[in-house]
Design a protein around this motif. Structure first.
Motif, PDB file in Angstrom:
ATOM      1  N   UNK A 149       0.849  -1.190   0.000  1.00  0.00           N
ATOM      2  CA  UNK A 149       0.000   0.000   0.000  1.00  0.00           C
ATOM      3  C   UNK A 149       0.884   1.240   0.000  1.00  0.00           C
ATOM      4  N   UNK A 150       0.593   2.136  -0.946  1.00  0.00           N
ATOM      5  CA  UNK A 150       1.376   3.368  -1.084  1.00  0.00           C
ATOM      6  C   UNK A 150       0.445   4.546  -0.797  1.00  0.00           C
ATOM      7  N   UNK A 151       0.806   5.324   0.203  1.00  0.00           N
ATOM      8  CA  UNK A 151      -0.026   6.442   0.641  1.00  0.00           C
ATOM      9  C   UNK A 151       0.350   7.696  -0.154  1.00  0.00           C
ATOM     10  N   UNK A 152      -0.641   8.342  -0.770  1.00  0.00           N
ATOM     11  CA  UNK A 152      -0.449   9.597  -1.499  1.00  0.00           C
ATOM     12  C   UNK A 152      -0.897  10.720  -0.566  1.00  0.00           C
ATOM     13  N   UNK A 153       0.002  11.634  -0.232  1.00  0.00           N
ATOM     14  CA  UNK A 153      -0.311  12.602   0.823  1.00  0.00           C
ATOM     15  C   UNK A 153       0.374  13.940   0.569  1.00  0.00           C
ATOM     16  N   UNK A 154      -0.013  14.937   1.366  1.00  0.00           N
ATOM     17  CA  UNK A 154       0.619  16.254   1.365  1.00  0.00           C
ATOM     18  C   UNK A 154       1.860  16.169   2.256  1.00  0.00           C
ATOM     19  N   UNK A 155       2.991  16.626   1.748  1.00  0.00           N
ATOM     20  CA  UNK A 155       4.228  16.437   2.512  1.00  0.00           C
ATOM     21  C   UNK A 155       4.362  17.401   3.688  1.00  0.00           C
ATOM     22  N   UNK A 156       3.556  18.454   3.761  1.00  0.00           N
ATOM     23  CA  UNK A 156       3.612  19.364   4.894  1.00  0.00           C
ATOM     24  C   UNK A 156       2.474  19.090   5.884  1.00  0.00           C
ATOM     25  N   UNK A 157       1.292  18.864   5.382  1.00  0.00           N
ATOM     26  CA  UNK A 157       0.139  18.567   6.231  1.00  0.00           C
ATOM     27  C   UNK A 157      -0.160  17.080   6.110  1.00  0.00           C
ATOM     28  N   UNK A 158       0.508  16.299   6.964  1.00  0.00           N
ATOM     29  CA  UNK A 158       0.492  14.847   6.796  1.00  0.00           C
ATOM     30  C   UNK A 158      -0.841  14.194   7.115  1.00  0.00           C
ATOM     31  N   UNK A 183      -0.067  11.874 -10.596  1.00  0.00           N
ATOM     32  CA  UNK A 183      -0.368  12.832 -11.669  1.00  0.00           C
ATOM     33  C   UNK A 183      -1.839  13.247 -11.640  1.00  0.00           C
ATOM     34  N   UNK A 184      -2.745  12.312 -11.378  1.00  0.00           N
ATOM     35  CA  UNK A 184      -4.163  12.653 -11.290  1.00  0.00           C
ATOM     36  C   UNK A 184      -4.425  13.615 -10.131  1.00  0.00           C
ATOM     37  N   UNK A 185      -3.763  13.364  -9.005  1.00  0.00           N
ATOM     38  CA  UNK A 185      -3.939  14.240  -7.842  1.00  0.00           C
ATOM     39  C   UNK A 185      -3.421  15.642  -8.129  1.00  0.00           C
ATOM     40  N   UNK A 186      -2.248  15.722  -8.718  1.00  0.00           N
ATOM     41  CA  UNK A 186      -1.682  17.045  -9.046  1.00  0.00           C
ATOM     42  C   UNK A 186      -2.552  17.770 -10.072  1.00  0.00           C
ATOM     43  N   UNK A 231      -3.696  28.248  -1.823  1.00  0.00           N
ATOM     44  CA  UNK A 231      -3.384  26.994  -1.130  1.00  0.00           C
ATOM     45  C   UNK A 231      -3.277  25.846  -2.130  1.00  0.00           C
ATOM     46  N   UNK A 232      -4.212  25.748  -3.065  1.00  0.00           N
ATOM     47  CA  UNK A 232      -4.178  24.663  -4.052  1.00  0.00           C
ATOM     48  C   UNK A 232      -2.945  24.777  -4.942  1.00  0.00           C
ATOM     49  N   UNK A 233      -2.562  26.020  -5.257  1.00  0.00           N
ATOM     50  CA  UNK A 233      -1.386  26.223  -6.094  1.00  0.00           C
ATOM     51  C   UNK A 233      -0.127  25.712  -5.384  1.00  0.00           C
ATOM     52  N   UNK A 234      -0.054  25.950  -4.094  1.00  0.00           N
ATOM     53  CA  UNK A 234       1.081  25.467  -3.304  1.00  0.00           C
ATOM     54  C   UNK A 234       1.000  23.961  -3.085  1.00  0.00           C
ATOM     55  N   UNK A 235      -0.211  23.454  -2.847  1.00  0.00           N
ATOM     56  CA  UNK A 235      -0.393  22.036  -2.515  1.00  0.00           C
ATOM     57  C   UNK A 235       0.000  21.122  -3.655  1.00  0.00           C
ATOM     58  N   UNK A 236      -0.186  21.558  -4.891  1.00  0.00           N
ATOM     59  CA  UNK A 236       0.126  20.672  -6.024  1.00  0.00           C
ATOM     60  C   UNK A 236       1.621  20.364  -6.104  1.00  0.00           C
ATOM     61  N   UNK A 237       2.441  21.205  -5.441  1.00  0.00           N
ATOM     62  CA  UNK A 237       3.884  20.942  -5.410  1.00  0.00           C
ATOM     63  C   UNK A 237       4.281  20.075  -4.223  1.00  0.00           C
ATOM     64  N   UNK A 238       3.318  19.780  -3.366  1.00  0.00           N
ATOM     65  CA  UNK A 238       3.637  19.052  -2.132  1.00  0.00           C
ATOM     66  C   UNK A 238       3.097  17.623  -2.127  1.00  0.00           C
ATOM     67  N   UNK A 239       2.607  17.148  -3.243  1.00  0.00           N
ATOM     68  CA  UNK A 239       2.064  15.784  -3.285  1.00  0.00           C
ATOM     69  C   UNK A 239       3.219  14.782  -3.252  1.00  0.00           C
ATOM     70  N   UNK A 240       3.102  13.828  -2.391  1.00  0.00           N
ATOM     71  CA  UNK A 240       4.197  12.868  -2.153  1.00  0.00           C
ATOM     72  C   UNK A 240       3.627  11.481  -1.928  1.00  0.00           C
ATOM     73  N   UNK A 241       4.442  10.455  -2.177  1.00  0.00           N
ATOM     74  CA  UNK A 241       4.028   9.067  -1.912  1.00  0.00           C
ATOM     75  C   UNK A 241       4.901   8.460  -0.824  1.00  0.00           C
TER      76      UNK A 241
END
Length: 633
Positions: free
Chosen positions: A101-110, A145-148, A188-198
């Motif tokens: 299982x691979x978690x897709x999350x925001x790297x600042x707001x976990x 990619x879909x999330x971003x 916020x959304x503009x910043x969040x798209x750069x913070x998507x992490x697995x």
């Protein structure tokens, strides 16, 4: 949010009672002023102040006593509210999500998890490992990619496209994070798209680490106690390596405690023969010293632990720049090129590991710790061959290698020696055999320095040229001399050149015949008896040989027989032996002590007494050491 500490500590009722008491005090004060009761105004104010103190203090005290989790002493390891989402995230990674299982999350707001990619079906797909890894990567990349894309659309990017299903789901997930105004949301959304992490789940790794930890945890806790460190730090290897002593990071960190070479050399032995980073227990002592030094600089365990990962200098700068030791504030606000995701989350991971380990029976039923690793320690006072120790003591070499992962391959193969003073672990109960074996090793195989030559660097020479000249490698020369880079040598520098047993003429291991001879030396020959007190010289005989045969000294034979020179004998010459024996100049018999010998056994074998042997050798006790030479009266 104001009531969150009360609710989490189970003390909400205290807050309500305090609030009621506060209002009651206000009523009392009002009556004092309106009805003019004869109660001093100062006393009424004291009552009001005390009540207010209860309102603020009771929930705080209750919260401090209840705390985040019983396994976490918050006086030592505080758990700021701002860090709790990150800790909860890592608790799930350690205990809930497995490797499939691979978690897709925001790297600042976990606490913002967009999706969890399930790839468990690949295990039964029949695909090769390579094909499974490729398909796993493809699926994860697709979700990223879909999330971003959805976040770009939500930020107002008209060029971006996303499925309505993704937009609806992500918008609902981010309601509590994006803000209320349209402008704030777009930013916020503009910043969040750069913070998507697995992040892959680590449940299996943590379960395996729990089992392995049983072998080392008691020894680690002893090492920490010796430096006065909190016992909770013994859980740090879960974060660093999951107790994998063979772990190697992409930045060169090694072992269960993940020391880099540069930091490791400050606290551990690292050279061509030994790398103590690979030994969980030896490295624990180094880690304890390192963390103690960190704590002295910042006087905060959250900062000292984060400094273990980020570097304590960086944490000192963060503390000074932000004017706080609060790890939650530093994790949120400190900006540095090197203070990335790993450093920012290091303390949260540590707290999560402490909690998950404490609750291991709940999260990992049926997973038990392995028994403590048991062994005895032998410290040779000379450089000796591991192969000699193993062969003479009849210990399996593989077992010695398993117990001593710090020893390099060169030592294991016999090209280099166990260093003097090294803590060689031997199987429990085998220390006596090891000591006996060490005593039987010939003196010419006990060295005062390593098997290496020395080379003085000449102008124009490179490490590569020197390595080719001596038939070794650049890496081995770097390791033997702690060179951070192969091009950092200077004219006149003296380098140790590690050489193989073959190139140095060193015999890697004693042969079976040599070992048998050491264990069973030929008995001491009794002096021969001369026919009629004389000896007739035969071809090839020397005076020393004759003296040794009859147990007399050469000097006495020379004197009694009037010989001008002990080297001038002729075949057929008759040598008188009577005088040598009667003058009391008989050569001393000697015996070298072997494993299992006692004075009583030796005395019986040579038809003498224990008392006579003690007197002849001026022994202070009956204790013998292997290899000791005794005069036999």
């Amino acid at each position: 949010m104001i009531l969150e500490p009360w609710l989490q500590s189970g003390q909400y009722i205290f807050g309500l009672l305090s609030l009621l008491l506060f209002h009651f005090s206000l009523v009392v004060l009002s009556l004092v002023t309106r009805l003019r009761f004869r109660i001093p105004l100062g006393l009424a104010l004291i009552v009001l102040t005390a009540t207010t103190g209860l309102l603020v203090g009771v929930p705080q005290v209750a919260f401090a006593q209840g705390g985040y989790h019983p396994a976490v002493n918050e006086q030592i390891f505080p758990v700021p509210v701002s860090l709790r989402p990150a800790i909860a995230f890592w608790r799930d990674i350690f205990a809930k999500h497995d490797a499939h299982h691979v978690v897709i999350h925001d790297e600042r707001e976990l606490d913002l998890v967009y999706d969890v990619v399930d790839v468990s079906d690949l295990v039964l797909s029949g695909l090769s490992d390579v094909a499974q890894a490729r398909e796993r990567t493809r699926r994860v990349k697709e979700v990223l990619e879909r999330t971003r894309a959805a976040l770009r659309v939500l930020s107002g990017d008209r060029r971006a496209k996303a499925a309505q299903e993704d937009l609806d789901r992500i918008k609902e997930l981010t309601l509590a994070h994006a803000g209320e105004s349209s402008g704030a949301q777009a930013n916020w959304y503009r910043s969040a798209r750069e913070r998507v992490r697995s992040q892959s789940g680590l449940r299996e790794d943590f379960a395996n680490a729990i089992q392995i930890s049983g072998m080392f945890m008691p020894g680690i806790e002893e090492a920490l106690a010796a430096e006065g460190l909190p016992v909770e730090i013994s859980r740090l290897p879960f974060v660093e390596s999951m107790f994998n002593y063979k772990a190697r990071s992409k930045v060169g960190a090694s072992g269960a405690w993940q020391f880099t070479r540069s930091t490791g050399r400050l606290y551990l032995r690292i050279d061509s023969a030994v790398d103590e980073r690979s030994d969980v227990l030896l490295a624990a002592h180094g880690a304890a010293k390192y963390l103690r030094a960190n704590y002295r600089r910042v006087e905060s365990w959250p900062l000292a632990l984060t400094g273990y990962n980020h570097g304590i200098g960086g944490m000192v700068r963060a503390m000074k720049r932000l004017g706080t030791k609060d790890m939650g504030v530093i994790a949120d606000r400190y900006k540095s090129r090197t203070f990335g995701f790993a450093s920012r989350n290091f303390y949260a991971e540590f707290v999560a590991a402490v909690v998950v380990f404490a609750d291991r029976d709940e999260h990992f039923p049926g997973i038990d710790q392995l028994p403590r690793l048991t062994f005895e320690v032998f410290r040779p006072d000379h450089y000796v061959s591991l192969l000699d120790i193993a062969a003479i003591a009849e210990l399996p070499k593989d077992k010695l290698v398993e117990l001593n992962p710090a020893l390099s391959r060169s030592v294991i193969e016999g090209d280099l020696l166990i260093p003097s003073g090294f803590q060689l672990k031997v199987p429990e109960g085998a220390l006596t055999e090891t000591l006996n074996a060490y005593g039987l090793i010939p003196e010419n195989r006990k060295r005062t320095r390593q098997l290496a030559q020395r080379h003085k660097v000449q102008r124009g020479e490179t490490v590569g040229q020197i390595a080719r000249r001596y038939g070794t490698s650049i890496r081995r020369i770097q390791t033997a001399n702690n060179l951070p880079r192969a091009d950092r040598i200077y004219v006149g520098q003296v380098l140790d050149i590690p050489s193989t047993g073959r190139s140095s003429g060193w015999q890697r291991q004693l042969s079976g015949e040599q070992i048998a001879a050491l264990k069973n030396p030929p008995p001491v020959r009794e002096p021969a008896r001369a026919a009629e007190g004389a000896h007739i010289v035969k071809a090839g005989e020397s005076l020393s040989l004759i003296a040794d045969r009859y147990g007399v000294s050469m000097d006495s034979l020379v004197r009694i027989n009037g010989l001008r020179s002990p080297d001038r004998l002729r075949v057929g010459q008759r040598l008188n032996l009577e005088g040598a024996a009667s003058n009391g100049s008989e050569a001393q018999r000697r015996y070298r002590v072997r494993a299992g010998d006692t004075l009583s056994r030796i005395a019986t074998a040579y038809d003498t007494t224990v008392r006579a042997i003690i007197q002849a050798n001026s022994l202070g006790s009956t204790v013998l050491s292997i290899g000791q030479s005794l005069i036999i009266p």
